[in-house]
Structure formats: structure tokens, C-alpha cells
Design an enzyme around this catalytic site. Structure first.
Site: not given
Ligand code: ATP
Ligand code: MG
Length: 415
Positions: A54, A56, A125
Site C-alpha cells: 500500500d 501512504d 518509528d
Molecule cells: P506494512 O508493510 O506492514 O504496512 P508499514 O511500515 O507500512 O508496514 P503501517 O502500519 O502501514 O506499517 O504504517 C505506515 C507508516 O506509519 C510506517 O512506515 C511508519 O512510518 C509509521 N508508523 C506505523 N506505526 C507506527 C508507530 N507505532 N509509531 C510510529 N510510527 C509508526
Molecule cells: Mg503500510
């Protein structure tokens, strides 16, 4: 602080590999005079050479401004409003740059202050998740030294790990998720902080933790992830009964199921398992062990009613006291578990008649039976017979006026 920027010759991301809808949203936001970048997991995956699941987007536009630009846009969230721009099933998430406190140890309860692009990445994070991609200039913008970390395949928190885990303990689970998924090397400070802060996980919202665990069961890296969860003592905090079971000789079967899930999730075109099937794979060895000690070792054969009760008790023991397990998944897991003993009863001499119940979720029982076959190939003929009957039964089904599949009067569901 000025960020470092990396040109397309340096970072090597091909803009054509990026989802066309995400690029469209970025273009429109810019045309309307706003700053807008791809951010987070999408940029990380592109740099690691993986297709992002996905995308963002972070922008200077306020949620209401985003809504005015896109007709197909919905504002969600109470505390912090996010814009979801929809294209059929696809959703592009657009969030306004937001500031966060990176120094205060207390648990984050509010997260709703608009900020600058730099503040927006500093609240994230890990450094590998803190990069922006500018689709106009085709630059990667780095405020957090994340680019060299991705190149070194190194996982490091933004800010002090101890503080960042106390603020939001779900980040500890995310640390293990990225190690398991990408085989990254984690910073010693982060590993140390995890050991010190692991009990804090109980302060997190259970729904967020459950969501991370379910996503990891789907991820294709479930076995290494749960191994890390057990080794670092996080599983013991949230699922003590299961963590204890993993230490027993039969506990190894849990990893065998997870490895089988991972293997099939890596197969091209393999249909996604439903969440109840994944949860069943995770707890089935514990279920078998319990039926053995409570019945078989005492020379008793449990009947289906006993098995039904044991299934309920098992879900409670495995997921309580931390998780409040969603009722719908709970009912479906119970049904998959009980159905296993309808199809493969304890008494091998008992002849089971193949009868496919009128249950739209019965395919999950068969999906799980197929996983069992991978571990116990002698079950293969039974699986073949049942799935053949299931497929046959599915073809010429007359449709009622309501459009639901029905060829017999409706019966009450047993579970
Ligand atoms: P995935 O591939 O599993 O979706 P992701 O890193 O994209 O991994 P998401 O939950 O979609 O995870 O979160 C999008 C973004 O938001 C992350 O890449 C990070 O920058 C931020 N983020 C997500 N969770 C947290 C958190 N608990 N604390 C701080 N930043 C976060
Ligand atoms: Mg994601």
C-alpha cells in the site's frame, strides 16, 4: 535541519514501478499548491526492491482541503483525521504532516498536532520508515539517516529506543516484524530496550496488537516472527499459555504449521487464507495436546460436544487475559476445530459419511485440513474426498430470490 536528498541515479527507484493512482494523488495535491510526498512503508519497500502493498502520502494540505480536491475521498478517524482516497478497492491514505513528542516517555494518548515535514518523519518509528519520496523531482528526502540504514539493511529507531518503546509499546512488535520480514540486523540499543520494556506491551490497545499479530500470520514470515516474539519474551506477556506450550516437545508443531503457512503464502497465486484459518493453525497443536491429556491419556474418547467445549476453553486460555477476541473469528475458529474431528474422528474405525454442511465458511475447514495434510500426508486421501465433494456441491446451486446460495431448507448453524 536540512535533509539529505538522493537523486534517481543514486536511489534507483523507477517512478514507473509506483502505483499510478498514488502518483495521480501526489500530482493533484501539488497542482493545488500543496507539498506532498510518498512516505513510510511504500518508500522503504521500493528501496528494498519489493512491491509495496500500500501507499501512504503525507502532505501540507489539511484534511478538509484534501477532501475538496478529490471527489472519491472520505475523512476517517476522530482524533486525527486521515483522508482515504478510493479507487475501486484500492485506498490511498493521505495524512497531513503531523508533529509528535519524541522525548517524553509517557504513553502517547494524543497524536493530533499538525507539523512540518521534518516533524512528521521524526515521530515515526524506525529510520527505514522515515523517508519521503518526491515523485516530481524523483528524489528521496532523508531527515533521519534512513537511506544509509536501508542500504546497510540496518534497523534503528528514530530517537532513543527506550523512550520510543515506552511511548508506544507496539513499536517493539514492529521491530521484530521488520527483522523477521526483511532479515534486517537490529541495533543493539533497540534490542536492549525491548528486553527492558517488554512488560509495557500490556499497556497497548489490545486491538492494535491483535491486528499486528494477524497481519504477521498473513505475511509469509510468521514462523521467524513468532520465534522472535517467544525468544524476546513478548509472547509470554500477551499469550502466556501459548508461550509456555512452545517450550514443550509438542510446541515445535506450532512452528511447523507456521512454516507451512509461510510456504503457501509465498506460492504465486495462492489464495489468501481467511483469518480464522490462520488463527487455527497457530493454536491447533495446543488443542491436540489438550485433548490428549484430558481425554486420550485417560482412555476416554471425547465426543463432539466435549470437543466444542474444549475449543471454546482453548480460545479463552490462549488469548486471555490480554486479548478480547472478536466474536466472529472466535465462532469460526471453533467451527474449524470441531469440524476437524467430524472429518477425522479419533476412532479410525468409525466410518464418516461425507456430508458438506450448509455453511458459507466451510471452505476454511478444508483449507485447514489441507495444512494438516502437509504435516501428516496420510490424511491426504480424506482431504481429497472431502474437497472433491465440496467442489461438486458448489456447482449447480439454484439461487433463491434473495440471491443467497440455498438448495435445501436452512438449518440452524450448530456452532
Ligand atoms: P506494512 O508493510 O506492514 O504496512 P508499514 O511500515 O507500512 O508496514 P503501517 O502500519 O502501514 O506499517 O504504517 C505506515 C507508516 O506509519 C510506517 O512506515 C511508519 O512510518 C509509521 N508508523 C506505523 N506505526 C507506527 C508507530 N507505532 N509509531 C510510529 N510510527 C509508526
Ligand atoms: Mg503500510
Amino acid at each position: 535541519m536540512d535533509p539529505k536528498t538522493y537523486s534517481k541515479e543514486e536511489h534507483g527507484i523507477n517512478v514507473d514501478d509506483i502505483d499510478a493512482h498514488a502518483l495521480y494523488v501526489l500530482d493533484k495535491l501539488r497542482l493545488a499548491g500543496h507539498e506532498a510526498y510518498l512516505v513510510g512503508g511504500g518508500v522503504r519497500d521500493l528501496l528494498l526492491g519489493i512491491k509495496p502493498k500500500d501507499y501512504d502520502i503525507s502532505t501540507s494540505a489539511k484534511p478538509e482541503e484534501v477532501k475538496k480536491i478529490f471527489r472519491n475521498c472520505l475523512l476517517i478517524g476522530r482524533r486525527f483525521r486521515l483522508a482515504h482516497v478510493r479507487f475501486g478497492r484500492k485506498i490511498i491514505e493521505v495524512a497531513t504532516f503531523r508533529a509528535g513528542d519524541t522525548e517524553n516517555e509517557s504513553l502517547i494518548v494524543r497524536d493530533n498536532i499538525f507539523g512540518t515535514p521534518e516533524e512528521d518523519v521524526l515521530r515515526r518509528d524506525f529510520t527505514i520508515n522515515g523517508l519521503f519520496y518526491d515523485s516530481e523531482k524523483e528524489h528521496v528526502i532523508d531527515f533521519v539517516e534512513g537511506y544509509p540504514d536501508i542500504k546497510k539493511r540496518f534497523l534503528r529507531t528514530i530517537g532513543q529506543s527506550f523512550v520510543r518503546f515506552k511511548q508506544d509499546p507496539v513499536r517493539m512488535i514492529r521491530l521484530l516484524k521488520f527483522i523477521a520480514r526483511f532479515g534486517l540486523d537490529a541495533d543493539t540499543e533497540a534490542r536492549q530496550a525491548l528486553l527492558e520494556c517488554r512488560a509495557e506491551i500490556l499497556k497497548s490497545a489490545q486491538a492494535r496488537v491483535l491486528e499486528e499479530l494477524l497481519r504477521m500470520l498473513e505475511s509469509g514470515s510468521a514462523a521467524p516472527f513468532f520465534k522472535l516474539m517467544a525468544e524476546h519474551g513478548l509472547l509470554e506477556q500477551i499469550m502466556p499459555t501459548l508461550a509456555e506450550f512452545l517450550e514443550t516437545p509438542e510446541g515445535g508443531d506450532v512452528y511447523s504449521y507456521l512454516e507451512e503457512l509461510d510456504r503457501s503464502n509465498h506460492e504465486p497465486h495462492h489464495p489468501k487464507y481467511a483469518r480464522p484459518t490462520l488463527v487455527t493453525a497457530f493454536i491447533f497443536p495446543l488443542f491436540e495436546a489438550r485433548l490428549k491429556t484430558r481425554f486420550l491419556d485417560r482412555e476416554k474418547k471425547p465426543h463432539l460436544g466435549d470437543i466444542f467445549e474444549e475449543a471454546h476453553a482453548l480460545i479463552d486460555d490462549a488469548f486471555k487475559p490480554f486479548f478480547i477476541f472478536p466474536k466472529r473469528i472466535r465462532a469460526q475458529v471453533t467451527s474449524i476445530l470441531v469440524n476437524q474431528y467430524r472429518i477425522t474422528p479419533f476412532d479410525p474405525k468409525r466410518k464418516t459419511r461425507i456430508r458438506i454442511p450448509i455453511d458459507p465458511d466451510f471452505f476454511q475447514t478444508l483449507d485447514f485440513l489441507k495444512l494438516r495434510v502437509a504435516l501428516k500426508p496420510t490424511l491426504s486421501p480424506i482431504y481429497e474426498q472431502w474437497s472433491e465433494a465440496f467442489e461438486k456441491g458448489e456447482k449447480p446451486i439454484p439461487r433463491s430470490s434473495s440471491g443467497t446460495k440455498r438448495n435445501r431448507p436452512r438449518r440452524r448453524k450448530k456452532s
